[in-house]
Design a protein around this motif. Structure first.
Motif, PDB file in Angstrom:
ATOM      1  N   SER A   1       9.201   1.267  -2.243  1.00  0.00           N
ATOM      2  CA  SER A   1       7.778   1.589  -2.030  1.00  0.00           C
ATOM      3  C   SER A   1       6.946   1.093  -3.209  1.00  0.00           C
ATOM      4  O   SER A   1       5.873   0.499  -3.030  1.00  0.00           O
TER       5      SER A   1
ATOM      6  N   LEU B   1      -3.960  -0.396   2.019  1.00  0.00           N
ATOM      7  CA  LEU B   1      -2.535  -0.116   2.265  1.00  0.00           C
ATOM      8  C   LEU B   1      -1.862   0.296   0.962  1.00  0.00           C
ATOM      9  O   LEU B   1      -1.113   1.277   0.911  1.00  0.00           O
TER      10      LEU B   1
ATOM     11  N   HIS C   1      -0.783   3.566   8.276  1.00  0.00           N
ATOM     12  CA  HIS C   1      -1.500   3.387   7.008  1.00  0.00           C
ATOM     13  C   HIS C   1      -2.619   2.354   7.133  1.00  0.00           C
ATOM     14  O   HIS C   1      -3.687   2.519   6.548  1.00  0.00           O
ATOM     15  N   LEU C   2      -2.357   1.301   7.905  1.00  0.00           N
ATOM     16  CA  LEU C   2      -3.394   0.279   8.080  1.00  0.00           C
ATOM     17  C   LEU C   2      -4.600   0.865   8.789  1.00  0.00           C
ATOM     18  O   LEU C   2      -5.744   0.587   8.428  1.00  0.00           O
TER      19      LEU C   2
ATOM     20  N   TYR D   1       5.890   5.934   3.264  1.00  0.00           N
ATOM     21  CA  TYR D   1       6.686   4.824   2.724  1.00  0.00           C
ATOM     22  C   TYR D   1       7.936   5.310   1.989  1.00  0.00           C
ATOM     23  O   TYR D   1       9.033   4.796   2.238  1.00  0.00           O
TER      24      TYR D   1
ATOM     25  N   LEU E   1       9.493   0.901   9.510  1.00  0.00           N
ATOM     26  CA  LEU E   1       8.394   0.450   8.668  1.00  0.00           C
ATOM     27  C   LEU E   1       7.171   0.068   9.495  1.00  0.00           C
ATOM     28  O   LEU E   1       6.039   0.306   9.098  1.00  0.00           O
ATOM     29  N   GLU E   2       7.425  -0.529  10.654  1.00  0.00           N
ATOM     30  CA  GLU E   2       6.315  -1.028  11.471  1.00  0.00           C
ATOM     31  C   GLU E   2       5.337   0.097  11.813  1.00  0.00           C
ATOM     32  O   GLU E   2       4.126  -0.068  11.733  1.00  0.00           O
TER      33      GLU E   2
ATOM     34  N   GLU F   1       3.524   1.456   8.651  1.00  0.00           N
ATOM     35  CA  GLU F   1       2.533   0.469   8.214  1.00  0.00           C
ATOM     36  C   GLU F   1       1.308   0.501   9.122  1.00  0.00           C
ATOM     37  O   GLU F   1       0.162   0.467   8.645  1.00  0.00           O
TER      38      GLU F   1
END
Lengths: 219, 219
Positions: free
Chosen positions: A181, A139, A101-102, A172, A94-95, A98
């Protein structure tokens, strides 16, 4: 809220469904690359040349924000991470998704909101709260985009869907599954609205409407 | 002048001769395009964030200049005109090739010199005189480049020569012939030095050295 929705620029769904060819298809890749460069420079020129009545100190601060949101720490860097992550196992976690996406999507929304806040005369504290709002909505918007790529048909969405699966993109749904998600997207909607609650309601209404508009696409 | 030449950063000719592969060869075209976007944004960030002690008004003015020199009226637009003019007859004339060179190459030099003049505290009149200097040297540099592509071997120049002929590029030698091109380059060197003569000699010396350095390549 309906009045506010009416104020938003309408999107011509017929145009979307017909599928207009992209710039590089019409003019060639070389011209499309140069058009991108010219438009990026144009954004900075517009900010510096067209913000009459705004103090130069604020314009300079906004220029730094625009550069960060577009550059190596923002959209361009995020896109590099995105294409470099195609085919990676969902175990990278996930990190990483994320962070992609960030940078790729949230930085764009964050920049848009923060620029408005700076140029509009917001206090440091207001700018930072709106930064968090932009990041949440950005996000959320990318997660919604990931979900739609799986759940909608090309005809429904007006652009080719299923593309993420074809190139095995890190998304996601791939990392967390569809239910989780959607849950995270919903949580981000709530967080966004909580941040907006601290602002004058009529002034924050357009940002609230944008949040609802994006979130509503997966319902 | 020899002292000033010694101050210029040296170019490792062995590296040039070995021919280091370009970014898009090493990292792929997609990453190279994004690296270009990130570096363009980085230039604006550097200007806005790193010019301590310069008034924000001057930084904003320099930002507009940087955007114009890089964007549709500058390098990006000039490059579009350049690739769109490949294969055109030399009869399209001097006006078109001059416009391409002014946008593609001279705008870059003009921007570099004008940014220094603005950030360094130059008067409006000094900025405009240095703008003319940058434009002269930039145009001269591109004509020199056109000439070298015809007269030098790949080994001598450290990069592939003869490329303009292969794609039938619109160049000064193509439109005016070699002798007239050299004559115009020489006239631009004289114009450049005449402009510099109005400035404090030791301060203008590096600009004079750069002019000689570029012009010297065709001798």
């Amino acid at each position: 809220m309906s009045l506010i929705h009416d104020d938003l620029p309408s999107i011509d769904n017929d145009d979307l469904r017909r599928g207009k060819p992209a710039c590089h298809k019409v003019f060639g890749e070389n011209v499309a690359i140069l058009a991108g460069d010219a438009l990026l420079a144009c954004a900075f020129e517009h900010l510096a040349a067209s913000t009459k009545g705004v103090s130069p100190t604020r314009v300079v601060r906004a220029t730094v924000e625009l550069a960060k949101s577009a550059g190596a720490e923002g959209v361009a860097g995020g896109q590099v991470m995105d294409v470099s992550s195609e085919g990676l196992s969902s175990e990278v976690g996930l990190e990483r998704v994320e962070l992609i996406h960030l940078r790729k999507s949230a930085a764009l929304l964050e920049g848009a909101v923060v620029l408005g806040a700076i140029v509009g005369g917001g206090s440091d504290e207001e700018v930072e709260r709106l930064r968090m709002f932009g990041r949440c909505v950005g996000l959320m918007g990318q997660i919604v985009n990931d979900i739609l790529d799986v759940t909608k048909s090309t005809a429904e969405l007006g652009k080719t869907t299923g593309k993420d699966l074809v190139v095995d993109k890190l998304t996601y749904p791939k990392v967390l599954g569809m239910d989780k998600s959607k849950e995270i997207a919903q949580k981000l909607v709530e967080d966004s609205k909580e941040i907006l609650a601290g602002f004058d309601t009529p002034k924050a209404a357009p940002l609230c409407a944008v949040t609802n508009y994006i979130a509503g696409k997966i319902n």
